[in-house]
Structure formats: C-alpha cells, structure tokens
Design a protein around this motif. Sequence first.
Motif, PDB file in Angstrom:
ATOM      1  N   ALA A  71      34.272  43.265  20.181  1.00 37.47           N
ATOM      2  CA  ALA A  71      33.786  43.174  21.559  1.00 37.47           C
ATOM      3  C   ALA A  71      34.674  42.210  22.348  1.00 37.47           C
ATOM      4  N   GLU A  72      34.555  42.261  23.651  1.00 37.46           N
ATOM      5  CA  GLU A  72      35.344  41.376  24.507  1.00 37.46           C
ATOM      6  C   GLU A  72      34.688  40.011  24.673  1.00 37.46           C
ATOM      7  N   TYR A  73      33.657  39.758  23.908  1.00 37.19           N
ATOM      8  CA  TYR A  73      32.919  38.496  24.039  1.00 37.19           C
ATOM      9  C   TYR A  73      32.443  38.033  22.662  1.00 37.19           C
ATOM     10  N   ALA A  74      32.100  36.763  22.594  1.00 40.57           N
ATOM     11  CA  ALA A  74      31.438  36.195  21.427  1.00 40.57           C
ATOM     12  C   ALA A  74      30.030  35.779  21.844  1.00 40.57           C
ATOM     13  N   VAL A  75      29.182  35.549  20.862  1.00 40.16           N
ATOM     14  CA  VAL A  75      27.794  35.173  21.119  1.00 40.16           C
ATOM     15  C   VAL A  75      27.508  33.864  20.399  1.00 40.16           C
ATOM     16  N   GLN A  95      44.028  28.432  23.862  1.00 35.29           N
ATOM     17  CA  GLN A  95      43.558  27.251  23.147  1.00 35.29           C
ATOM     18  C   GLN A  95      43.454  27.565  21.661  1.00 35.29           C
ATOM     19  N   PRO A  96      43.625  26.538  20.819  1.00 33.23           N
ATOM     20  CA  PRO A  96      43.568  26.792  19.370  1.00 33.23           C
ATOM     21  C   PRO A  96      42.160  27.176  18.931  1.00 33.23           C
ATOM     22  N   VAL A  97      42.080  28.230  18.121  1.00 28.74           N
ATOM     23  CA  VAL A  97      40.814  28.759  17.660  1.00 28.74           C
ATOM     24  C   VAL A  97      40.820  28.805  16.139  1.00 28.74           C
ATOM     25  N   HIS A  98      39.703  28.423  15.532  1.00 31.65           N
ATOM     26  CA  HIS A  98      39.527  28.574  14.094  1.00 31.65           C
ATOM     27  C   HIS A  98      38.723  29.853  13.848  1.00 31.65           C
ATOM     28  N   ALA A  99      39.103  30.608  12.830  1.00 35.06           N
ATOM     29  CA  ALA A  99      38.378  31.831  12.483  1.00 35.06           C
ATOM     30  C   ALA A  99      37.989  31.781  11.021  1.00 35.06           C
ATOM     31  N   VAL A 100      36.719  32.120  10.742  1.00 32.55           N
ATOM     32  CA  VAL A 100      36.228  32.121   9.368  1.00 32.55           C
ATOM     33  C   VAL A 100      35.537  33.454   9.104  1.00 32.55           C
ATOM     34  N   ALA A 101      35.727  34.003   7.910  1.00 32.46           N
ATOM     35  CA  ALA A 101      35.118  35.287   7.579  1.00 32.46           C
ATOM     36  C   ALA A 101      34.847  35.355   6.084  1.00 32.46           C
ATOM     37  N   ALA A 102      33.634  35.761   5.745  1.00 34.46           N
ATOM     38  CA  ALA A 102      33.254  36.003   4.345  1.00 34.46           C
ATOM     39  C   ALA A 102      32.872  37.465   4.219  1.00 34.46           C
ATOM     40  N   ILE A 103      33.847  38.322   4.454  1.00 28.74           N
ATOM     41  CA  ILE A 103      33.670  39.768   4.387  1.00 28.74           C
ATOM     42  C   ILE A 103      34.709  40.333   3.426  1.00 28.74           C
ATOM     43  N   ALA A 104      34.610  41.623   3.132  1.00 34.80           N
ATOM     44  CA  ALA A 104      35.506  42.215   2.135  1.00 34.80           C
ATOM     45  C   ALA A 104      36.966  42.190   2.583  1.00 34.80           C
ATOM     46  N   LEU A 115      35.203  30.905  15.367  1.00 37.92           N
ATOM     47  CA  LEU A 115      34.725  32.280  15.508  1.00 37.92           C
ATOM     48  C   LEU A 115      34.441  32.868  14.132  1.00 37.92           C
ATOM     49  N   CYS A 116      33.389  33.678  14.062  1.00 37.99           N
ATOM     50  CA  CYS A 116      33.055  34.365  12.818  1.00 37.99           C
ATOM     51  C   CYS A 116      32.555  35.759  13.153  1.00 37.99           C
ATOM     52  N   THR A 117      32.246  36.542  12.124  1.00 42.93           N
ATOM     53  CA  THR A 117      31.679  37.871  12.334  1.00 42.93           C
ATOM     54  C   THR A 117      30.172  37.752  12.532  1.00 42.93           C
ATOM     55  N   GLU A 118      29.560  38.811  13.054  1.00 41.04           N
ATOM     56  CA  GLU A 118      28.100  38.809  13.219  1.00 41.04           C
ATOM     57  C   GLU A 118      27.395  38.686  11.869  1.00 41.04           C
ATOM     58  N   LYS A 119      27.922  39.354  10.858  1.00 37.18           N
ATOM     59  CA  LYS A 119      27.304  39.276   9.532  1.00 37.18           C
ATOM     60  C   LYS A 119      27.317  37.848   9.025  1.00 37.18           C
ATOM     61  N   ASP A 120      28.435  37.165   9.187  1.00 37.10           N
ATOM     62  CA  ASP A 120      28.539  35.789   8.718  1.00 37.10           C
ATOM     63  C   ASP A 120      27.655  34.840   9.511  1.00 37.10           C
ATOM     64  N   ALA A 121      27.429  35.159  10.773  1.00 40.62           N
ATOM     65  CA  ALA A 121      26.611  34.278  11.610  1.00 40.62           C
ATOM     66  C   ALA A 121      25.184  34.160  11.090  1.00 40.62           C
ATOM     67  N   THR A 122      24.677  35.196  10.404  1.00 48.99           N
ATOM     68  CA  THR A 122      23.306  35.127   9.875  1.00 48.99           C
ATOM     69  C   THR A 122      23.155  33.974   8.888  1.00 48.99           C
ATOM     70  N   LYS A 123      24.261  33.581   8.228  1.00 52.77           N
ATOM     71  CA  LYS A 123      24.216  32.467   7.280  1.00 52.77           C
ATOM     72  C   LYS A 123      24.806  31.186   7.852  1.00 52.77           C
ATOM     73  N   ALA A 155      29.866  34.019  17.193  1.00 52.54           N
ATOM     74  CA  ALA A 155      29.987  35.285  16.469  1.00 52.54           C
ATOM     75  C   ALA A 155      30.571  36.351  17.387  1.00 52.54           C
ATOM     76  N   VAL A 156      31.541  37.098  16.878  1.00 48.54           N
ATOM     77  CA  VAL A 156      32.170  38.173  17.653  1.00 48.54           C
ATOM     78  C   VAL A 156      31.678  39.515  17.126  1.00 48.54           C
ATOM     79  N   PRO A 157      30.936  40.282  17.926  1.00 50.04           N
ATOM     80  CA  PRO A 157      30.431  41.577  17.458  1.00 50.04           C
ATOM     81  C   PRO A 157      31.558  42.566  17.195  1.00 50.04           C
ATOM     82  N   LEU A 158      31.343  43.421  16.198  1.00 49.50           N
ATOM     83  CA  LEU A 158      32.240  44.539  15.920  1.00 49.50           C
ATOM     84  C   LEU A 158      31.619  45.802  16.496  1.00 49.50           C
TER      85      LEU A 158
END
Length: 340
Positions: A220-224, A239-248, A291-299, A309-312
Amino acid sequence: MASNANASSAWRKVWTRRGPIACLLLPVALLHRALMAVRRTLYRNGTLKSTRVPVPVITVGNVIAGGAGKTPVTIAMARQLQAEGWRPGIVSRGYGRDSSDCRAVTAHSTAGEVGDEPLLIARTLALPVFVAPQRAQAAQALLAAHPGVNVVICDDGLQHLALARDIEVCVFNSDGIGNGWLLPAGPLREPWPRKVDLVLYAGNPPGGQAPQFSLQRRLAEYAVDAAGRKISLASLRGQPVHAVAAIARPEDFFAMLRERGLTLAQTHALPDHDDFREWAAQAPGDGAVILCTEKDATKLWPRAPNVLAVPLETELPSAFFHALNALLKRYDQRHGFQIA
C-alpha cells in the motif's frame, strides 16, 4: 534468529537448480514421494477418513515450502465472495500459537493464542474465524457457532486431507516450482503437477492442467500505526528507515519498500512466525522509523507500539472469480445448495 532466516534463503538457492546438494538429497526426496503416495491412497480407499461439512469448502494452499502468499489470497477471496452475497467463514491451523485447542479468533485475541495469520484475518475481515489442529474440527465449531455461514475457506490446508474439500486453489510465488523436486532436494511438498481446481501465481505459470491466473501484489502507499492511523510512505522518503520482517520471504518485503522510494538504513530478517522477543529487546531506539508487515504487527505492537505496519495489497483477476463462481455453481447443482 537472523541466522535461521539466512539458512532459509540459502535453501531456496539450492532448490533453484538440480545441483550437487540437491542430487545428494534426492534419495530422501524419493522416500518422501513414496510416503505421500501411501498417505493419499489411504485417504482414497477410506482407511483414513475425511470429514465433510454441509457447506462448500474452498482450500487455499501451496505445494512449495515457505510462503506463497496464501493468507492475502484468502482475505481477497473472502472479500469478493462476501460482496457477491456469500457468507464466508475461515478456518486455519493457527501455526505458531502457544495453544492447541479449537477456538474462535477475534480482533482481541493474541497471536500467541491463535497464530499471527488467523489474527490478521480476523482483524482485517468482519467474518468468523476458527483455528484448530484438525481443520475439520474448526469447520464444525465455526458452523455450529455461526449457522448462517454458507461457504468455508480453509487457509493453508492443501495437504490436510482430513477435511474434505470441494474446491482447491493452489498459490505459487515468483519462484514457481524451483528445480521441480520434492523436499529436501527441492521446494515441493508434493509432486507437481497435481490435480487442483485453480492456480494463482506470481511470476511465470507453473504448468499443469488447472486454469491458471496471474495475481498482483504490491505494498500500500501508506503504513498504519498501532492506533489505526495512516501515514503516507511518501512522507518517509529521504529519511533512514528500519525494516523488520518475520515472514517466509523477508527480502521481498524489503525490496517492495525500496520500490516505494524508501531508504532502508537497516533490515532485520527473522524466521517466519518469530515472536520478536529477542528482537524487541534490541530494537532501534526512540525516534527511529520502523516498518513491518501487517502479519508481524499482530505480535510486534504489544512489544513495540511505535512500529508502523505496511499493508500488502493482493489483486486477483476477475477471470479467477468467474472460474471460482462456476465451480461453486457446480456444487449448487450437485447438492441442491442455495446461497440465501
């Protein structure tokens, strides 16, 4: 934890070709194939029983190891069916949860109780969601609690033959079938091609006899934020952004962020379904944009409420839904079933 994610990436490289490591593992893959054939035969001849529920069951799954985007497909499919007048319910195993019972998933559940993917579904859709190790038990409990549901979607259940299904949808990511061999010599959980009803793929068509449809995925063009407020990704450029993901496939998420014009100061690739306990203790400090994925945001949100969280967004072609509706109409004709 990051080493596990790196190991997963290394295996995917092994599975892209029939090289020395893959060939060394081929005898194990052949044993895997034989065991799969025996299991299917036992279900086919009735030695092992499949439970059938009184509404059509659509199973969404994949034949490759790792993520193929099944949950976003399940969400997109449920939305469209609901718009067409169906009343869907969704069942899942609830992979990665701490519990092992059969239970309803609500927006107030935790990922530890129900699993991150079912929780994402429940928070995204106003639909009944149940989890259980045996999907048939989850489907029966869902229908008992919500008798108005008239179609069940099983998220990630292609190999779970204990729940009888009427329509099988197989999802492929851009890796396709890799080298075409079974685990551990290749990425396949079972031989391909195999009989399914519909195929959705990113990248190149995987082959086979089922109708095949290309799907589109984009961020998506936005994060939540944790309060539900939207923040434009464009406002984060420069600006510098950190990204974290616990997906496949965390590298896919990082690549899509860069495609949105973001500068990633650091990326954190964790194993799929990681609980973020270790990472949260070492997370970037106050003021960092994470920034993280929506799935990761639940945890993540209970541990790090400042994370965004950035929606897919997953788009399925209209031709796919025409084909799905034709299959559901065939079910109607066989069973005298009515939507209303």
